[in-house]
Design a protein around this motif. Structure first.
Motif, PDB file in Angstrom:
ATOM      1  N   TYR A 105       0.846  -1.310  -0.123  1.00  0.00           N
ATOM      2  CA  TYR A 105       0.033   0.089   0.024  1.00  0.00           C
ATOM      3  C   TYR A 105       0.808   1.245  -0.093  1.00  0.00           C
ATOM      4  O   TYR A 105       0.549   2.194  -0.746  1.00  0.00           O
ATOM      5  N   GLY A 106       2.077   1.292   0.808  1.00  0.00           N
ATOM      6  CA  GLY A 106       2.861   2.486   0.715  1.00  0.00           C
ATOM      7  C   GLY A 106       3.482   2.718  -0.720  1.00  0.00           C
ATOM      8  O   GLY A 106       3.763   3.791  -1.128  1.00  0.00           O
ATOM      9  N   LEU A 107       3.762   1.589  -1.404  1.00  0.00           N
ATOM     10  CA  LEU A 107       4.360   1.882  -2.769  1.00  0.00           C
ATOM     11  C   LEU A 107       3.553   2.333  -3.759  1.00  0.00           C
ATOM     12  O   LEU A 107       3.783   3.107  -4.535  1.00  0.00           O
ATOM     13  N   VAL A 108       1.949   1.981  -3.439  1.00  0.00           N
ATOM     14  CA  VAL A 108       1.369   2.498  -4.185  1.00  0.00           C
ATOM     15  C   VAL A 108       1.205   4.059  -4.358  1.00  0.00           C
ATOM     16  O   VAL A 108       0.955   4.701  -5.385  1.00  0.00           O
ATOM     17  N   GLU A 109       1.697   4.528  -3.387  1.00  0.00           N
ATOM     18  CA  GLU A 109       1.724   6.133  -3.186  1.00  0.00           C
ATOM     19  C   GLU A 109       2.703   6.796  -4.281  1.00  0.00           C
ATOM     20  O   GLU A 109       2.486   7.854  -4.858  1.00  0.00           O
ATOM     21  N   LEU A 110       3.699   6.132  -4.590  1.00  0.00           N
ATOM     22  CA  LEU A 110       4.506   6.569  -5.979  1.00  0.00           C
ATOM     23  C   LEU A 110       3.636   6.460  -7.104  1.00  0.00           C
ATOM     24  O   LEU A 110       3.854   7.551  -7.745  1.00  0.00           O
ATOM     25  N   LEU A 111       2.784   5.433  -7.310  1.00  0.00           N
ATOM     26  CA  LEU A 111       1.942   5.723  -8.534  1.00  0.00           C
ATOM     27  C   LEU A 111       0.935   6.856  -8.532  1.00  0.00           C
ATOM     28  O   LEU A 111       0.811   7.544  -9.427  1.00  0.00           O
ATOM     29  N   LYS A 112       0.381   7.048  -7.361  1.00  0.00           N
ATOM     30  CA  LYS A 112      -0.593   8.128  -7.029  1.00  0.00           C
ATOM     31  C   LYS A 112      -0.089   9.671  -7.360  1.00  0.00           C
ATOM     32  O   LYS A 112      -0.504  10.403  -7.593  1.00  0.00           O
ATOM     33  N   GLN A 113       1.332   9.863  -6.734  1.00  0.00           N
ATOM     34  CA  GLN A 113       2.027  10.883  -6.925  1.00  0.00           C
ATOM     35  C   GLN A 113       2.579  10.952  -8.331  1.00  0.00           C
ATOM     36  O   GLN A 113       3.508  11.962  -8.302  1.00  0.00           O
ATOM     37  N   LYS A 114       2.477  10.290  -9.175  1.00  0.00           N
ATOM     38  CA  LYS A 114       2.958  10.439 -10.633  1.00  0.00           C
ATOM     39  C   LYS A 114       4.467  10.248 -10.565  1.00  0.00           C
ATOM     40  O   LYS A 114       4.995  10.733 -11.603  1.00  0.00           O
ATOM     41  N   GLN A 115       5.095   9.601  -9.734  1.00  0.00           N
ATOM     42  CA  GLN A 115       6.588   9.029  -9.643  1.00  0.00           C
ATOM     43  C   GLN A 115       6.732   8.072 -10.524  1.00  0.00           C
ATOM     44  O   GLN A 115       7.994   7.838 -10.823  1.00  0.00           O
ATOM     45  N   THR A 116       6.011   7.542 -11.027  1.00  0.00           N
ATOM     46  CA  THR A 116       6.037   6.428 -12.248  1.00  0.00           C
ATOM     47  C   THR A 116       4.794   6.292 -12.914  1.00  0.00           C
ATOM     48  O   THR A 116       3.806   6.644 -12.575  1.00  0.00           O
ATOM     49  N   ASP A 117       4.863   5.559 -14.011  1.00  0.00           N
ATOM     50  CA  ASP A 117       4.163   5.856 -15.082  1.00  0.00           C
ATOM     51  C   ASP A 117       2.659   4.635 -15.019  1.00  0.00           C
ATOM     52  O   ASP A 117       1.900   4.701 -15.712  1.00  0.00           O
ATOM     53  N   GLY A 118       3.589   3.625 -14.316  1.00  0.00           N
ATOM     54  CA  GLY A 118       2.633   2.328 -14.109  1.00  0.00           C
ATOM     55  C   GLY A 118       3.016   1.446 -13.270  1.00  0.00           C
ATOM     56  O   GLY A 118       4.272   1.353 -12.894  1.00  0.00           O
ATOM     57  N   MET A 119       2.458   0.332 -12.828  1.00  0.00           N
ATOM     58  CA  MET A 119       2.665  -0.532 -11.712  1.00  0.00           C
ATOM     59  C   MET A 119       2.468  -2.042 -12.321  1.00  0.00           C
ATOM     60  O   MET A 119       1.364  -2.460 -12.856  1.00  0.00           O
ATOM     61  N   ILE A 120       3.331  -2.699 -12.076  1.00  0.00           N
ATOM     62  CA  ILE A 120       2.976  -4.400 -12.359  1.00  0.00           C
ATOM     63  C   ILE A 120       3.176  -5.043 -10.753  1.00  0.00           C
ATOM     64  O   ILE A 120       4.304  -4.868 -10.320  1.00  0.00           O
ATOM     65  N   LEU A 121       2.055  -5.471 -10.462  1.00  0.00           N
ATOM     66  CA  LEU A 121       2.011  -6.455  -9.145  1.00  0.00           C
ATOM     67  C   LEU A 121       2.509  -7.808  -9.392  1.00  0.00           C
ATOM     68  O   LEU A 121       1.772  -8.600 -10.087  1.00  0.00           O
ATOM     69  N   LEU A 122       3.467  -8.331  -8.685  1.00  0.00           N
ATOM     70  CA  LEU A 122       3.862  -9.612  -8.642  1.00  0.00           C
ATOM     71  C   LEU A 122       3.259 -10.382  -7.331  1.00  0.00           C
ATOM     72  O   LEU A 122       3.878 -11.119  -6.713  1.00  0.00           O
ATOM     73  N   SER A 123       2.124  -9.785  -6.888  1.00  0.00           N
ATOM     74  CA  SER A 123       1.614 -10.075  -5.425  1.00  0.00           C
ATOM     75  C   SER A 123       0.141 -10.047  -5.675  1.00  0.00           C
ATOM     76  O   SER A 123      -0.592  -9.137  -6.333  1.00  0.00           O
ATOM     77  N   GLU A 124      -0.698 -10.697  -4.804  1.00  0.00           N
ATOM     78  CA  GLU A 124      -2.300 -10.494  -4.638  1.00  0.00           C
ATOM     79  C   GLU A 124      -2.515 -10.238  -3.255  1.00  0.00           C
ATOM     80  O   GLU A 124      -3.817 -10.666  -2.786  1.00  0.00           O
ATOM     81  N   ARG A 125      -1.822  -9.678  -2.569  1.00  0.00           N
ATOM     82  CA  ARG A 125      -1.942  -9.592  -1.066  1.00  0.00           C
ATOM     83  C   ARG A 125      -2.824  -8.320  -0.888  1.00  0.00           C
ATOM     84  O   ARG A 125      -3.649  -8.492   0.136  1.00  0.00           O
ATOM     85  N   MET A 126      -3.070  -7.336  -1.601  1.00  0.00           N
ATOM     86  CA  MET A 126      -3.859  -6.191  -1.569  1.00  0.00           C
ATOM     87  C   MET A 126      -5.392  -6.698  -1.578  1.00  0.00           C
ATOM     88  O   MET A 126      -5.732  -7.665  -2.371  1.00  0.00           O
ATOM     89  N   ASP A 127      -6.123  -5.766  -1.032  1.00  0.00           N
ATOM     90  CA  ASP A 127      -7.579  -6.178  -1.188  1.00  0.00           C
ATOM     91  C   ASP A 127      -7.911  -6.201  -2.786  1.00  0.00           C
ATOM     92  O   ASP A 127      -7.283  -5.159  -3.337  1.00  0.00           O
ATOM     93  N   SER A 128      -8.616  -7.147  -3.229  1.00  0.00           N
ATOM     94  CA  SER A 128      -8.930  -7.180  -4.538  1.00  0.00           C
ATOM     95  C   SER A 128      -9.797  -6.033  -4.962  1.00  0.00           C
ATOM     96  O   SER A 128      -9.554  -5.576  -6.104  1.00  0.00           O
ATOM     97  N   ASN A 129     -10.713  -5.602  -4.370  1.00  0.00           N
ATOM     98  CA  ASN A 129     -11.599  -4.293  -4.867  1.00  0.00           C
ATOM     99  C   ASN A 129     -10.477  -3.120  -4.929  1.00  0.00           C
ATOM    100  O   ASN A 129     -10.574  -2.286  -5.653  1.00  0.00           O
TER     101      ASN A 129
END
Length: 343
Positions: A105-129
């Protein structure tokens, strides 16, 4: 300085075509693409990536969230991601979460703050919704795991059928007492591999014994510990299907310490085909995931989203191979020992 219009003029194509060759080559005919690339090489054209980033508010960085960099399965996928990313001028930022969902969840903030153009998740731990909501707002790909009903771009394998094939191989060798060391059953991947195990037994009229199923955490240590529990049972199995290679190797270490021979007295099958599986003693029979291809396909899907190209489909399931080595006894065609093992 050579500009894009210079390339277009010499190649006798439009500037837009040159742009597509650089950023979305699959949309350009092969002959045209080769001609443009030849001119780019001839003129030594270097795209002005910095200017492009400012114009489009891009970073040319993609974030890859990985549960553990110690797991060599993920390194194989990351290799495919980096290969495809570099071809398109992108860099990979690796976010190692140490199997802690709060770090994801902390790393997602990089995406929200436009510090990265996209994200690939190699994990299913976060809530699916939560993952679904993210995918509607940002370029995102879920790799390694297929979550039924979750409509987000994803690349995975068929864990159920691959596991079923592995267990059916053991059944074909004559085994009826087959144990399973699963991954954490809170995750869809582990549940699917367990489901494949159960399907193989049921389809061959073999009783499912709950005591022969122990839950690990994909580590060598958990495979070792859970195998000791299984071998402490009154009626011990003649074969083990582990949900990954590391646990399979841990299981082999445990039975060896008990003085039990693999595969003469007990057959072992793993999952993943990590690099060491062919070098382990005995060499491990396993399901080989197309790790590099999974990474490459994930990056291609992410690039399409970043570039605003409509996806033909969101979910891709790649094929696995079943590799027979010494640990299951299949190559040696030994007679299966079905009586209780005593130590």
């Amino acid at each position: 300085m050579v500009k894009m219009r210079d390339v277009a003029k010499l190649a006798n194509v439009s500037v837009a075509t040159v742009s597509r060759v650089l950023h979305n080559p699959e949309t350009v005919k092969e002959a045209t693409r080769k001609k443009v690339l030849s001119v780019i090489e001839e003129l030594n054209y270097q795209p002005n990536m910095l200017a492009r980033q400012f114009r489009r508010n891009e970073t040319n960085i993609i974030l890859v969230v990985v549960p553990s960099i110690m797991n060599t399965v993920f390194s194989g996928i990351i290799e495919g991601i980096e290969y495809e990313a570099s071809r398109h001028g992108y860099r990979v930022l690796l976010g190692n979460t140490n199997r802690k969902v709060e770090n994801e969840y902390g790393l997602v903030e990089l995406l929200k703050q436009k510090q990265t153009d996209g994200m690939i998740l190699l994990s299913e731990r976060m809530d699916s919704n939560y993952i679904k909501t993210l995918s509607e707002e940002y370029p995102l790909v879920l790799a390694t795991a297929y979550i039924e009903g979750l409509k987000v771009p994803s690349v995975s394998i068929d864990n159920i059928s691959s596991s079923r094939e592995a267990v059916e191989h053991l059944i074909g060798l004559g085994h009826k007492k087959i144990a399973h060391i699963s991954g954490p059953l809170q995750f869809a991947m582990s549940r699917d591999r367990y489901k494949g195990y159960k399907q193989a037994l049921l389809q061959n009229n073999i009783e499912i014994r709950n005591m022969l199923v122990q839950e690990g955490d994909f580590t060598f240590e958990s495979g070792y510990n859970q195998m000791l529990k299984i071998m402490a049972l009154e009626k011990t199995p003649t074969a083990i299907f582990a949900a990954n290679d590391e646990m399979a190797m841990g299981a082999i270490k445990a039975v060896k310490e008990l003085g039990i021979d693999v595969p003469r007295n007990i057959a072992v099958v793993g999952f993943d085909n990590i690099g060491f599986s062919s070098k382990f003693d005995p060499a491990l029979t396993t399901v080989a995931q197309p790790l590099f291809e999974m990474g490459q396909k994930s990056m291609k899907l992410l690039l399409q989203q970043i570039q605003g190209v409509p996806l033909l489909k969101e979910q891709y399931i790649l094929e696995c191979d079943f590799i027979v080595r010494e640990s299951c006894g299949g190559k040696r065609k030994e007679k299966v020992i079905t009586e209780k093992i005593t130590t």
